[in-house]
Write an enzyme that holds these catalytic residues in place. Structure first.
Site, PDB file in Angstrom:
ATOM      1  N   ASP A  23       0.596  -0.947   0.245  1.00 54.39           N
ATOM      2  CA  ASP A  23      -0.097   0.029   0.395  1.00 54.39           C
ATOM      3  C   ASP A  23       0.634   1.208  -0.276  1.00 54.39           C
ATOM      4  O   ASP A  23       2.273   1.466   0.367  1.00 54.39           O
ATOM      5  CB  ASP A  23      -0.924  -0.404   1.548  1.00 54.39           C
ATOM      6  CG  ASP A  23      -2.009  -1.254   1.546  1.00 54.39           C
ATOM      7  OD1 ASP A  23      -1.842  -1.897   0.504  1.00 54.39           O
ATOM      8  OD2 ASP A  23      -2.227  -1.095   2.803  1.00 54.39           O
TER       9      ASP A  23
HETATM   10  N1  URA Z   1      -1.294  -6.069   4.284  1.00 54.67           N
HETATM   11  C1  URA Z   1      -1.771  -4.176   4.340  1.00 54.67           C
HETATM   12  O1  URA Z   1      -2.617  -4.744   4.253  1.00 54.67           O
HETATM   13  N2  URA Z   1      -0.881  -3.202   3.455  1.00 54.67           N
HETATM   14  C2  URA Z   1       0.072  -4.311   2.654  1.00 54.67           C
HETATM   15  O2  URA Z   1       0.680  -3.282   2.222  1.00 54.67           O
HETATM   16  C3  URA Z   1       0.225  -5.377   3.028  1.00 54.67           C
HETATM   17  C4  URA Z   1      -0.121  -5.891   3.379  1.00 54.67           C
END
Ligand code: URA
Length: 247
Positions: A114
């Protein structure tokens, strides 16, 4: 030089590495700007063996040649950049040399983090390797350090290990998740699959809220302690092998 090394026309190789059009490469060659093993290559149509040691043997305008395909990188993804080729705002590809954005085959992230997640992100131009890493069969574990808004209540480990937790909008339960407590508001989780926003949604389902998320390991490959946020490193065969080694 290995007898089995693939060969490529110099102009095509350099054009695919983003150095310019084939016509521009021909101009560079004629000008003596492309040097292999100390000798100028003036004929851009000449075929050369594409070996991994080419960057140590070839210069373009006096600088070492960029790594030829296949290229695999580990990047310490900072917060605030997106794993996308086309979304608005800062992109992970903006952390790489500008020329690398013109490479063919293109570099792609191996899965995504993310925008507000930091840590170990792999990129490769090797589609077969990318699929081998993300294939469920490979079972490449991903480890995350999680900071939470509220104190842990003690039942999280058992629920995550049970393989019964169903996230909102999902129709099948999560695979068992490795969990260990660091302190009241910090934990480490190890995932064996990669669902959309999985860690954030997992803790939302457990009645908590993730305030910070950092990935520090993929398979058996740790994010190097000396790789600063925003920096990247070319991966060798040993690093790639670690990805497939048990974490
Ligand atoms: N889980 C999440 O919520 N975000 C990420 O970037 C990776 C795993």
């Amino acid at each position: 030089m290995s007898a089995k090394a693939p060969t490529a026309r110099l102009d095509k190789l350099l054009a695919n590495l983003g150095y310019g059009s084939r016509r521009e490469i021909a101009g560079l060659a004629r000008a003596g700007a492309i040097v292999l093993d100390g000798a100028a290559l003036v004929d851009a149509g000449r075929r050369i063996a594409v070996t991994p040691d080419l960057p140590a043997r070839m210069t373009v305008d006096g600088e070492a040649l960029d790594p030829p395909p296949h290229l695999t990188l580990m990047l310490h993804k900072p917060l605030g950049v997106t794993c996308s080729h086309k979304e608005a705002g800062p992109l992970v590809y903006g952390l790489l040399p500008v020329r690398w954005r013109r490479r063919d085959p293109a570099l792609s992230t191996v899965g995504r983090l993310d925008k507000e997640t930091s840590g170990l992100l792999l990129l490769t131009d090797d589609g077969a390797l990318l699929h081998r890493i993300i294939a469920p069969r490979a079972n490449v574990a991903k480890r995350y350090r999680v900071s939470l808004d509220r104190p842990l209540n003690g039942n999280e480990g058992a629920i995550l290990a049970s393989g019964t937790l169903v996230l909102e909008d999902d129709d099948r339960p999560l695979l068992p998740v490795g969990f260990s407590v660091e302190d009241a508001t910090h934990a480490t989780v190890t995932l064996h699959e990669g669902r959309y926003h999985q860690v954030r949604r997992m803790f939302a389902a457990l009645g908590n809220h993730v305030t910070a998320l950092h990935r520090d390991r993929v398979g058996g490959l740790d994010l190097p302690g000396d790789l600063e946020a925003g920096a990247y490193r070319v991966m060798g065969e040993d690093d790639v092998a670690k990805v497939f080694a048990a974490g």
